[in-house]
Each structure stands twice: as structure tokens, then as C-alpha cells.
Scaffold this motif. Structure first.
Motif, PDB file in Angstrom:
ATOM      1  N   GLY A  58       0.479 -23.589  -4.700  1.00 28.73           N
ATOM      2  CA  GLY A  58       0.553 -23.334  -6.133  1.00 28.73           C
ATOM      3  C   GLY A  58       1.756 -24.047  -6.713  1.00 28.73           C
ATOM      4  O   GLY A  58       2.800 -24.154  -6.054  1.00 28.73           O
ATOM      5  N   GLN A 183      -6.608 -16.147  -1.467  1.00 25.25           N
ATOM      6  CA  GLN A 183      -6.398 -17.249  -2.402  1.00 25.25           C
ATOM      7  C   GLN A 183      -6.561 -16.801  -3.849  1.00 25.25           C
ATOM      8  O   GLN A 183      -5.825 -17.256  -4.731  1.00 25.25           O
ATOM      9  N   ASN A 187      -3.759 -17.277  -6.757  1.00 23.21           N
ATOM     10  CA  ASN A 187      -4.010 -17.879  -8.071  1.00 23.21           C
ATOM     11  C   ASN A 187      -3.505 -16.975  -9.198  1.00 23.21           C
ATOM     12  O   ASN A 187      -2.919 -17.464 -10.183  1.00 23.21           O
ATOM     13  N   LYS A 191      -0.483 -17.844 -11.906  1.00 25.48           N
ATOM     14  CA  LYS A 191      -0.746 -17.706 -13.342  1.00 25.48           C
ATOM     15  C   LYS A 191       0.296 -16.806 -14.004  1.00 25.48           C
ATOM     16  O   LYS A 191       0.763 -17.091 -15.125  1.00 25.48           O
ATOM     17  N   TYR A 208      -1.087 -25.002 -11.579  1.00 28.10           N
ATOM     18  CA  TYR A 208      -2.341 -25.240 -10.854  1.00 28.10           C
ATOM     19  C   TYR A 208      -2.161 -24.734  -9.420  1.00 28.10           C
ATOM     20  O   TYR A 208      -1.049 -24.643  -8.904  1.00 28.10           O
ATOM     21  N   SER A 209      -3.256 -24.374  -8.805  1.00 26.11           N
ATOM     22  CA  SER A 209      -3.219 -23.828  -7.444  1.00 26.11           C
ATOM     23  C   SER A 209      -4.579 -24.017  -6.791  1.00 26.11           C
ATOM     24  O   SER A 209      -5.572 -24.324  -7.461  1.00 26.11           O
ATOM     25  N   GLY A 210      -4.626 -23.811  -5.480  1.00 26.40           N
ATOM     26  CA  GLY A 210      -5.892 -23.955  -4.757  1.00 26.40           C
ATOM     27  C   GLY A 210      -5.700 -23.821  -3.264  1.00 26.40           C
ATOM     28  O   GLY A 210      -4.585 -23.623  -2.766  1.00 26.40           O
TER      29      GLY A 210
END
Length: 304
Positions: A58, A183, A187, A191, A208-210
Motif C-alpha cells: 500500500g 488484503q 485496503n 484508505k 493505492y494498494s493491492g
């Protein structure tokens, strides 16, 4: 009247071949696919700590205006996470670095990722064990194919397909338990960090993340193992073709040529193939009147 398949039994035998590729090629391909999946699974195992491939990430991009920018970076493994954080109190752009185990933090994602890590460690181990057993069974099937021996199609093919399928199921659990809930919780955390900076009067942020390389490699291993399982289900053993050929050979009553009265001026001809002992349907051809008269005279001379 006979069908095309009954008149040409070799065509029926060819349709019993492996549905996707030659059986020998299928076994070799399965071994290669499983070997490649082992490499990806080991890489996934290494993702337990910072020294290995991370499973999630992230980034929060903080803009302090005239003071400059600071990018928060988080990398998540399945037993700990590393954080490089920016200040929420001042415009200081330096990063604070920390490495924290999930069991030692109190964020919402910590407990979820800790549980996910325990599941991943367990089922990756199960997948490796199932993979070793799968390789052994596939090797036996390949050896039987090369030597023309008979392993017993139903048992060998079913057992190999099931074990490889179970291995794929274990890998799916590892990937799925990381995505949800771990995950998803990560996220949400990223945020919230973005929103915390946006609420400051002197800063703004984007994020952004993933999922990371560890999760991606595990998913790749899952795809390879699914293909290997399909290969094993599709590949046939030596006995398959022998049994199929015997099943497709016509029975004694089928092989017998048809007998019965023929029309005047016709003669019966029957042909027999030596390779499969199969009789073609009876054919009749006309003969001219001279040949018929000569045959009649020859018959009278013989019996006088």
C-alpha cells in the motif's frame, strides 16, 4: 447394413486416443508444470518475512505543498509488515521506518492477516506434500507408458488426477484467504491513512494498494497445477487402448458374411482383411450370359 464405424474399425480405435494430446507428452508436461509450481510455492513460502516476496502493499502519496512530498509505503508479508510513514503533525518529509509482527499490532488488518498467515503456512505445506506424491504417481504412469506396462487405468489415472486436484485446492485456499479478509482489510487501512492526511489543512494525499508478488506467484502455481490435473485426467494408460480395441472389434456374428438367395445373373464375392479379421459387407456383381453358359456346361461335364 453396417455403419461407417463398423466397416472401418480402425477409425473407431483412433477416437479412443487421448482427448487433448499424446499420453506420453501429457505426463512429461505434467511433471514440468508441477516442477514450475514448486518454484513458485517456495517463493510464496519465503514471503513469510521481509527477506522474501511480499504478499501485499500500500502507498499513500502525501503532498505538503511548499514543504514538499512524502510517500508512505507499506509492504505486507504473511507474518509481519514493514511501514515507512510520514508525519501527521508536521510537514516533515522524512520517513519513520518500522517492522511489526501482526500479533504485536492493534490495527484491524493485523488480526486478520495473522490468521491468514497461519492458514497459508499450513496449506502451502499440504500443497508441497501433495505435489511430491503427485510427481511420484505421474512418474509411475510415464514409466509404464514407456515400457508398455499396465498400471490399471481407472486406479492410476483417477488417483493422479485427484491428488493433483487436491494440491490445486490447497493453493486456492492460500490465495483466497490472503485476498479475503487480509488484503481487503489492508485496503481499508490504506484508505483511512489517505483520509487522515486529507483532513489536515496543510496536506493532501492519494493512495493505492493491492496484492503483491507472493500472492501472484501462488496464484500462478494454482493455474499450473490445474493444467497438470487436466493433463492427468486426459492422459490414458497402455491398457486403455487395448481394452478399447477389443471393445470395438466386431463379434463373431458380425464378422459372418450375409448368406441368402442371390438374383439370377449375380455372383457372391466376399473379401476378408487379414489385419483385423473383419469381413466387408457382401458384394454382388453381374456376369454376362456367355460366362453363365460356360459354367453350366462345366457343371454338366463334371457330374455326368
Amino acid at each position: 447394413p453396417g455403419s461407417i464405424s463398423s466397416a472401418y474399425p480402425s477409425l473407431r480405435v483412433s477416437t479412443n486416443m487421448c482427448c487433448c494430446c499424446g499420453k506420453r507428452s501429457a505426463h512429461i508436461a505434467s511433471i514440468i508444470l508441477l516442477a514450475a509450481s514448486f518454484i513458485f510455492m517456495i517463493a510464496g513460502f519465503a514471503g513469510a518475512r521481509r527477506s522474501g516476496a511480499y504478499w501485499g502493499y500500500g502507498v499513500v502519496e502525501v503532498d505538503y505543498g511548499a514543504a514538499g512530498k512524502c510517500d508512505e509505503e507499506y509492504t505486507f508479508f504473511w507474518s509481519e509488515f514493514e511501514a515507512k510513514t510520514c508525519s501527521l503533525a508536521t510537514t516533515r518529509t522524512e520517513l519513520n521506518k518500522s517492522l511489526t509482527r501482526y500479533k504485536d499490532c492493534d490495527e484491524d488488518f493485523c488480526s486478520k492477516c495473522e490468521t491468514a498467515g497461519e492458514v497459508i503456512a499450513t496449506f502451502l505445506t499440504f500443497a508441497l506434500i501433495a505435489g511430491i506424491g503427485s510427481l511420484y504417481l505421474i512418474y509411475l504412469r510415464l514409466d509404464a507408458t514407456l515400457r508398455g506396462r499396465d498400471l490399471g487405468c481407472t486406479k492410476a489415472r483417477t488417483l493422479a488426477s485427484v491428488i493433483v486436484g487436491v494440491m490445486a485446492f490447497f493453493l486456492y485456499i492460500c490465495w483466497q484467504v490472503w485476498i479475503d479478509p487480509c488484503q481487503f482489510a489492508i485496503n481499508d487501512f490504506i484508505k483511512k491513512r489517505d483520509e487522515a492526511f486529507d483532513n489536515l489543512s496543510f496536506a493532501s494525499a492519494d493512495h493505492y494498494s493491492g496484492s503483491g508478488a507472493g500472492a501472484g506467484l501462488t496464484f500462478t502455481a494454482l493455474i499450473l497445477v490445474i493444467i497438470a490435473a487436466a493433463n492427468q485426467c486426459c492422459a490414458t494408460d497402455p491398457e486403455d487402448h487395448d481394452a478399447s480395441r477389443q471393445a470395438t472389434q466386431p463379434g463373431p456374428e458380425v464378422n459372418q458374411p450375409r448368406r441368402g438367395p442371390l438374383p439370377p445373373g449375380m455372383v457372391e464375392l466376399a473379401e476378408q482383411e487379414d489385419d483385423d479379421d473383419f469381413h466387408d459387407p457382401v458384394r454382388a456383381v453381374p456376369i454376362d450370359e456367355k460366362d453363365q453358359l460356360a459354367q453350366s456346361q462345366s457343371f454338366k461335364q463334371t457330374h455326368v
